[in-house]
Write a protein that holds these residues in place. Structure first.
Motif, short mmCIF file in Angstrom:
data_model
loop_
_atom_site.label_atom_id
_atom_site.label_comp_id
_atom_site.label_asym_id
_atom_site.label_seq_id
_atom_site.Cartn_x
_atom_site.Cartn_y
_atom_site.Cartn_z
N HIS A 95 0.80 -1.23 0.00
CA HIS A 95 0.00 0.00 0.00
C HIS A 95 0.83 1.27 0.00
CE1 HIS A 95 -3.29 -2.71 0.79
NE2 HIS A 95 -2.77 -3.08 1.94
N ARG A 96 2.12 1.16 -0.11
CA ARG A 96 2.95 2.36 -0.11
C ARG A 96 4.20 2.12 -0.94
NH1 ARG A 96 7.44 2.01 3.14
NH2 ARG A 96 7.51 0.31 4.68
N GLY A 97 4.87 3.21 -1.29
CA GLY A 97 6.09 3.10 -2.06
C GLY A 97 7.26 2.69 -1.20
N GLY A 98 8.38 2.41 -1.85
CA GLY A 98 9.58 1.99 -1.12
C GLY A 98 10.69 1.63 -2.09
N ILE B 86 18.24 -9.79 -1.57
CA ILE B 86 17.13 -8.97 -2.06
C ILE B 86 16.44 -8.39 -0.84
CG2 ILE B 86 15.02 -8.92 -3.44
CD1 ILE B 86 16.07 -11.46 -4.84
N ALA B 87 16.66 -7.09 -0.59
CA ALA B 87 16.16 -6.44 0.61
C ALA B 87 15.15 -5.37 0.24
CB ALA B 87 17.33 -5.81 1.38
N ASP B 88 14.11 -5.25 1.07
CA ASP B 88 13.11 -4.19 0.89
C ASP B 88 12.90 -3.47 2.21
OD1 ASP B 88 10.49 -5.18 2.35
OD2 ASP B 88 11.23 -6.93 1.24
N ASP B 89 12.35 -2.27 2.14
CA ASP B 89 12.06 -1.48 3.35
C ASP B 89 10.56 -1.45 3.62
OD1 ASP B 89 11.30 0.04 1.22
OD2 ASP B 89 12.39 1.85 1.81
N GLY B 90 9.93 -2.59 3.38
CA GLY B 90 8.48 -2.66 3.53
C GLY B 90 8.04 -2.94 4.95
N ASP B 91 6.89 -3.60 5.07
CA ASP B 91 6.26 -3.82 6.38
C ASP B 91 6.97 -4.90 7.20
OD1 ASP B 91 4.44 -1.94 5.59
OD2 ASP B 91 2.95 -3.41 4.90
N GLY B 92 7.84 -5.66 6.59
CA GLY B 92 8.56 -6.67 7.34
C GLY B 92 7.77 -7.96 7.48
N LEU B 93 8.25 -8.83 8.37
CA LEU B 93 7.67 -10.15 8.56
C LEU B 93 6.95 -10.22 9.90
CD1 LEU B 93 10.74 -12.28 7.39
CD2 LEU B 93 8.78 -11.57 6.03
N ALA B 94 5.97 -11.10 9.96
CA ALA B 94 5.27 -11.34 11.23
C ALA B 94 6.23 -11.98 12.22
CB ALA B 94 4.07 -12.24 10.99
N PRO B 95 6.06 -11.73 13.52
CA PRO B 95 6.99 -12.29 14.52
C PRO B 95 7.08 -13.82 14.47
CG PRO B 95 5.61 -10.59 15.50
CD PRO B 95 5.06 -10.83 14.14
N ASP B 96 5.99 -14.47 14.13
CA ASP B 96 5.99 -15.93 14.11
C ASP B 96 6.17 -16.50 12.70
OD1 ASP B 96 3.63 -14.97 13.15
OD2 ASP B 96 2.35 -16.49 14.12
N PHE B 97 6.73 -15.68 11.79
CA PHE B 97 6.86 -16.14 10.40
C PHE B 97 7.88 -17.27 10.30
CE2 PHE B 97 9.18 -16.01 6.38
CZ PHE B 97 8.15 -16.20 5.48
N ARG B 98 7.51 -18.32 9.58
CA ARG B 98 8.41 -19.41 9.24
C ARG B 98 8.23 -19.70 7.75
NH1 ARG B 98 9.70 -18.02 13.40
NH2 ARG B 98 10.21 -19.20 15.30
#
Length: 338
Positions: free
Chosen positions: A262-265, A282-294
């Motif tokens: 929903h936003r630029g980056g 490959i890095a982005d400055d987006g919303d990131g990952l959920a704490p429990d992401f696997r």
């Protein structure tokens, strides 16, 4: 220069327009040998009647083949006997003269036979080399034609899926059809770019730049900036470059869809070569990952495809939170996998 010498040797023995020219030149070699032997008469010891005639026989055989070589050998033998071998009373031959002629005959016979056999072997080798070159060219042509047709067929299948999607009302099914069509079209473009003869051995930096630009254009986003960094002049074999390109495309698409919905980056693609081992980030400055992401429990088809491609390359694949915010995809390809 070396290649020119090789081509000249492969043409031996020389085939002149008229065979008589070969015999005439061979006779000239005999005349030059006779002149040299006469000039050396004053300082050569007695017993060297053939010393200047051996090179003439070798040179004639080397340049013109078996028959001119035999002709030169006979003519030189006659000249050396006539001018430099004294005969006995009544023109008789002594034992020493007969032994010298036998020695001369044996030496030039061996020289002519060896040169003839080497030239036959060289000719056969040149024929096989030309045949191998023609086969290699045909194989390469057929291979590129096959890749061209496969790429076209993938594009056709992608277009058919896009047409079929218009008749699907279910949103989930329509989205799946869109994803399948876009992936097939992307694979077709990657194959065409990597296997195009005009772009063989192309620079990966330029290729990844075009690839990420295609992915960004397909997403319809204008508020996202993608940067690519890679060692200059880095190229990979197709069996590594195609899966690597697909992983980059899937990771960039995933960052656009889930990290920056929903936003630029910005998205940074970096490829490093360390003693043959490749490291892709490959890095982005987006919303990131959920704490429990696997990653193994994720429901993203793109990540599952990227993981499968990484396994195909015997590489380590991971998706982790970025310390500055956002997410980072890591792919470590060992040197032996290249």
């Amino acid at each position: 220069m070396q290649r020119a010498n090789e081509r000249f040797v492969e043409r031996l023995p020389l085939v002149l327009k008229r065979p008589v020219y070969a015999y005439a030149i061979s006779a000239a070699f005999c005349g030059i040998a006779l002149i040299l032997r006469l000039a050396a008469q004053s300082f050569l010891p007695i017993g060297y009647p053939f010393v200047s005639f051996f090179p003439a026989v070798i040179l004639s055989t080397f340049l013109f083949g078996l028959r001119p070589g035999i002709f030169t050998g006979i003519l030189c033998g006659f000249l050396s006997w006539y001018f430099f071998i004294p005969s006995g009373p009544g023109g008789s031959f002594g034992g020493g003269v007969i032994l010298a002629l036998i020695f001369y005959t044996a030496v030039i016979g061996i020289d002519i036979a060896l040169i003839h056999w080497m030239q036959r072997a060289n000719f056969n080798l040149a024929v096989e080399r030309e045949r191998s070159r023609a086969l290699a060219e045909n194989r390469e042509l057929l291979f590129h034609e096959l890749q061209h047709r496969v790429s076209n067929n993938l594009q056709v299948v992608a277009a058919m899926l896009s047409l079929q999607r218009r008749h699907i009302d279910d949103q989930v099914a329509a989205r799946a059809m869109d994803d399948a069509a876009s992936r097939l079209a992307l694979i077709g473009r990657i194959s065409r770019a990597l296997y195009d003869p005009a772009e063989e051995g192309q620079d990966l930096h330029a290729f990844l730049t075009r690839l990420t630009a295609d992915v960004l254009e397909a997403s319809g986003r204008r508020d996202i900036q993608v940067t690519v960094s890679a060692p200059p002049g880095l190229t990979l074999d197709s069996h590594v470059a195609v899966p690597l390109a697909l992983i980059v495309a899937e990771a960039v698409s995933n960052a656009i869809e889930h990290g920056l919905p929903h936003r630029g980056g910005t998205i940074e693609v970096s490829l490093e070569d360390s003693s043959g081992a490749l490291s892709l980030r490959i890095a982005d400055d987006g919303d990131g990952l959920a704490p429990d992401f696997r990653i193994e429990k994720g429901n993203s088809l793109g990540l599952r495809i990227a993981s499968a491609l990484a396994s195909q390359l015997s590489a380590q694949f991971g998706l982790h939170p970025r310390p500055e915010g956002g997410a980072i995809v890591r792919l470590d390809l060992p040197a032996q996998a290249r």
